[in-house]
Design a protein around this motif. Structure first.
Motif, PDB file in Angstrom:
ATOM      1  N   GLU A  51      70.710  39.183  70.730  1.00  0.00           N
ATOM      2  CA  GLU A  51      71.816  39.107  69.775  1.00  0.00           C
ATOM      3  C   GLU A  51      72.255  40.499  69.337  1.00  0.00           C
ATOM      4  O   GLU A  51      73.447  40.790  69.230  1.00  0.00           O
ATOM      5  CB  GLU A  51      71.408  38.269  68.562  1.00  0.00           C
ATOM      6  N   GLY A  52      71.292  41.379  69.068  1.00  0.00           N
ATOM      7  CA  GLY A  52      71.628  42.740  68.646  1.00  0.00           C
ATOM      8  C   GLY A  52      72.396  43.496  69.714  1.00  0.00           C
ATOM      9  O   GLY A  52      73.392  44.173  69.428  1.00  0.00           O
ATOM     10  N   GLY A  86      62.953  55.875  76.620  1.00  0.00           N
ATOM     11  CA  GLY A  86      63.478  56.560  75.439  1.00  0.00           C
ATOM     12  C   GLY A  86      64.597  55.778  74.788  1.00  0.00           C
ATOM     13  O   GLY A  86      64.668  54.554  74.893  1.00  0.00           O
ATOM     14  N   HIS A  87      65.517  56.490  74.140  1.00  0.00           N
ATOM     15  CA  HIS A  87      66.543  55.849  73.329  1.00  0.00           C
ATOM     16  C   HIS A  87      67.747  55.462  74.179  1.00  0.00           C
ATOM     17  O   HIS A  87      68.836  56.029  74.051  1.00  0.00           O
ATOM     18  CB  HIS A  87      66.961  56.783  72.186  1.00  0.00           C
ATOM     19  N   THR A  88      67.569  54.461  75.028  1.00  0.00           N
ATOM     20  CA  THR A  88      68.631  54.051  75.942  1.00  0.00           C
ATOM     21  C   THR A  88      68.740  52.531  75.984  1.00  0.00           C
ATOM     22  O   THR A  88      67.822  51.807  75.610  1.00  0.00           O
ATOM     23  CB  THR A  88      68.343  54.550  77.373  1.00  0.00           C
ATOM     24  N   ALA A  89      69.882  52.061  76.504  1.00  0.00           N
ATOM     25  CA  ALA A  89      70.057  50.619  76.681  1.00  0.00           C
ATOM     26  C   ALA A  89      69.082  50.050  77.709  1.00  0.00           C
ATOM     27  O   ALA A  89      68.523  48.966  77.487  1.00  0.00           O
ATOM     28  CB  ALA A  89      71.501  50.309  77.085  1.00  0.00           C
ATOM     29  N   PRO A  90      68.848  50.733  78.853  1.00  0.00           N
ATOM     30  CA  PRO A  90      67.875  50.185  79.800  1.00  0.00           C
ATOM     31  C   PRO A  90      66.495  49.962  79.187  1.00  0.00           C
ATOM     32  O   PRO A  90      65.799  49.008  79.544  1.00  0.00           O
ATOM     33  CB  PRO A  90      67.836  51.250  80.907  1.00  0.00           C
ATOM     34  N   LYS A 139      73.509  51.988  63.281  1.00  0.00           N
ATOM     35  CA  LYS A 139      72.423  51.386  62.495  1.00  0.00           C
ATOM     36  C   LYS A 139      71.796  50.219  63.268  1.00  0.00           C
ATOM     37  O   LYS A 139      70.575  50.032  63.244  1.00  0.00           O
ATOM     38  CB  LYS A 139      72.938  50.924  61.133  1.00  0.00           C
ATOM     39  N   MET A 140      72.628  49.446  63.932  1.00  0.00           N
ATOM     40  CA  MET A 140      72.108  48.350  64.759  1.00  0.00           C
ATOM     41  C   MET A 140      71.375  48.914  65.971  1.00  0.00           C
ATOM     42  O   MET A 140      70.299  48.419  66.345  1.00  0.00           O
ATOM     43  CB  MET A 140      73.250  47.430  65.200  1.00  0.00           C
ATOM     44  N   LEU A 147      66.045  49.807  68.695  1.00  0.00           N
ATOM     45  CA  LEU A 147      65.060  50.737  69.262  1.00  0.00           C
ATOM     46  C   LEU A 147      63.730  50.620  68.527  1.00  0.00           C
ATOM     47  O   LEU A 147      62.659  50.640  69.149  1.00  0.00           O
ATOM     48  CB  LEU A 147      65.592  52.170  69.185  1.00  0.00           C
ATOM     49  N   GLU A 148      63.789  50.466  67.210  1.00  0.00           N
ATOM     50  CA  GLU A 148      62.565  50.317  66.414  1.00  0.00           C
ATOM     51  C   GLU A 148      61.873  49.001  66.747  1.00  0.00           C
ATOM     52  O   GLU A 148      60.638  48.949  66.869  1.00  0.00           O
ATOM     53  CB  GLU A 148      62.918  50.371  64.922  1.00  0.00           C
ATOM     54  N   LEU A 149      62.651  47.950  66.917  1.00  0.00           N
ATOM     55  CA  LEU A 149      62.084  46.643  67.268  1.00  0.00           C
ATOM     56  C   LEU A 149      61.405  46.696  68.637  1.00  0.00           C
ATOM     57  O   LEU A 149      60.277  46.212  68.804  1.00  0.00           O
ATOM     58  CB  LEU A 149      63.183  45.576  67.262  1.00  0.00           C
TER      59      LEU A 149
END
Length: 560
Positions: free
Chosen positions: A547-548, A443-447, A504-505, A510-512
């Motif tokens: 980089e992001g 899901g929407h997480t750093a891992p 926004k980043m 997440l989209e990428l």
């Protein structure tokens, strides 16, 4: 690039009344792929041009021509543009591989400096989850500013002065334990601080006692200053452990107390300008014309307040850094304070005061309620980080027990999870503390993002990809969603910085990752006829994820 080209052509068609920047801000990205890649709504033009939006769209569509545009089609009052996928992909890859580290950079900040007032924990108090917000938001904004060409000065403006420290001195002298303070300084100081406020509810005279001790501190009383310095030293030592875990460094760490002997100069300047007024023994500056309550400069007992120190700090920073902007990354509850500081400086004739910007953010909540050190209700950031690392290590042990350097990767994943949980939200919204949600590896997480990055590394290793042999031309239609997302990187960086919104980043990454995972799941890469092209694209995804995440202050391990 494509948006700029489209905006330039439409502005030329419409004439001087509709400049390029206006057109650029109006252009949209359609939600449905069948509506193309870019869309210009003609409804705002209908009244001025006295034409139906459908007719306007048809007239504009007929005049737009460029190799980057595959098809231009009027649809329901919109000019819908379909990009030439091969042209866009090849141009973007050429840009990336020309200088991978520079992709997404801007130069509009070149030769300018930005000061960031951020983190700012209070000495003698635990570094709570609440302080995480200012720290990671400020760090991400500094990284984005650098990417836009600015010189940045990150200042950790430690809260080491004010009436609350008079209360702390009184509390320690009544209930403090020297041995406990040496063994566990923050815990002991927090204990007596909480005890003070509980006792003050029964005996209000304690509040006055706390004020008296702060007056002693301002007057350089030996006992008050000695204890205060001790509290400060042990606190900064504890804070440094947190910053090391987060991987965050500052250009300057300075407490409010630094300005103690400089405030009289500020007060004198305000007096010379005829701004100071007496009010019940206190000194104030009226801000009636600005629609704000008076700004208190000096209390009736002679002590200064937060505003006096912030006014002095702002003047000092302008003299030192000649800044383009100062970004105060401070919670939204301080909005009135920064409005007053800004207006006082403007009234004093400092034109640069217009460039003082309060980058406010919502609260970190626990069970829907605000955390409070005073009431003993807070989550310690160090404990949250340690638990996150521990959980990450457990997941690695279960899924990849032979991973090299497991401890380092666990730290990168655990700390990244905590940082991203904050930065994925719009900074103005409150954030509910949830260790469980932070540590979800889907899901929407750093891992999730870190794992996508590790997957790109694995594919590149299996394909024996050499960046020096990158192919900057690609024909694969299945790669188009990935290419469309990659090409937005420069625009996202600019928007995230100019709107002071790191989320926004976070959302872009997440989209990428989502588009990359779909592409990977449905496309044969290793051993295909277009293997080298596809691996080049995957390398571009790897570079951008890394980089992001770095711009957000998060590391990207190659293996997980």
């Amino acid at each position: 690039m494509e948006k700029q080209i489209l905006a330039l052509q439409i502005a030329h068609i419409l004439g001087e009344e509709y400049p390029r920047n206006w057109v650029l801000n109006v252009i949209e990205i359609p939600k449905q792929e069948s509506h193309g890649d870019l869309a210009f709504p003609c409804f705002p033009l209908a009244k001025t041009l006295r034409k139906n939006p459908n007719l306007i769209a048809e007239e504009i569509a007929q005049q737009i021509k460029h190799p980057v545009f595959h098809k231009v089609k009027p649809m329901g009052g919109y000019v819908n543009v379909f990009l030439d996928q091969t042209f866009v992909a090849n141009h973007m890859l050429q840009q990336i591989f020309q200088d991978p580290a520079a992709y997404g950079s801007h130069e509009f900040g070149k030769g300018k400096s930005i000061v960031l007032d951020m983190s700012a924990p209070n000495i003698a108090k635990p570094f709570s989850m609440g302080h995480l917000r200012s720290t990671v938001i400020g760090n991400a904004l500094a990284n984005l500013a650098k990417k836009c060409g600015y010189e940045t000065v990150k200042i950790n403006y430690i809260g080491d002065y004010g009436t609350q420290f008079g209360k702390l001195l009184a509390a320690y002298l009544k209930w403090g334990n020297e041995e406990q303070l040496k063994e566990n300084p923050i815990q002991e100081l927090t204990r007596v601080y909480v005890e003070f406020h509980k006792a003050a509810e029964v005996d209000p005279s304690l509040i006055e006692e706390g004020r008296s001790w702060f007056k002693k501190l301002e007057d350089n009383d030996e006992e008050a200053v000695t204890l205060w310095k001790w509290f400060k030293d042990v606190s900064l030592s504890e804070f440094e452990k947190i910053y090391d875990l987060l991987g965050i460094e500052f250009d300057l760490t300075r407490g409010e107390a630094y300005y103690n002997n400089k405030m009289e100069g500020t007060i004198g300047l305000l007096k010379e300008k005829g701004l100071l007024e007496e009010s019940e023994g206190a000194q104030i500056i009226r801000l009636d014309e600005e629609g704000l309550p008076p700004c208190l400069i000096r209390k009736s007992n002679g002590t200064t307040i937060y505003a006096t120190r912030d006014l002095t700090a702002a003047i000092d920073r302008q003299r030192t850094y000649n800044f383009e902007e100062v970004l105060y990354v401070v919670g939204q509850e301080q909005t009135l304070h920064f409005q007053q500081v800004k207006q006082v400086l403007k009234k004093a004739g400092f034109q640069w005061a217009e460039n003082l910007k309060h980058i406010s953010f919502g609260m970190m909540l626990q069970d829907g309620k605000k955390m409070s050190t005073r009431q003993g209700k807070t989550v310690l950031l160090e404990q949250a980080l340690e638990e996150a690392i521990k959980q990450a290590a457990k997941n690695i042990e279960e899924k990849n027990p032979y991973l090299e350097d497991r401890h380092t990767v666990a730290q990168q994943v655990g700390v990244g999870a905590v940082i991203f949980h904050d930065l994925k939200h719009d900074r103005r919204n409150d954030v509910e503390f949830s260790l469980e949600e932070m540590l979800t590896f889907e899901g929407h997480t750093a891992p999730y993002l870190q794992y996508a990055h590790a997957r790109t590394t694995s594919l590149l290793e299996k394909g024996n990809f050499n960046p020096e042999e990158a192919v900057t031309s690609i024909q694969s239609e299945s790669a188009w969603p990935v290419i469309k997302t990659l090409r937005l990187f420069p625009e996202i960086i600019e928007k995230a910085f100019k709107e002071y919104d790191p989320s926004k980043m976070a959302k872009h990454l997440l989209e990428l990752a989502k588009n990359f995972n779909r592409f990977y799941a449905h496309t044969k890469i290793i051993g295909s006829d277009e293997s080298q092209e596809l691996l080049t694209l995957i390398y571009a995804v790897k570079l951008q994820l890394k980089e992001g995440l770095s711009l957000l202050g998060i590391e990207a391990p190659d293996h997980m």
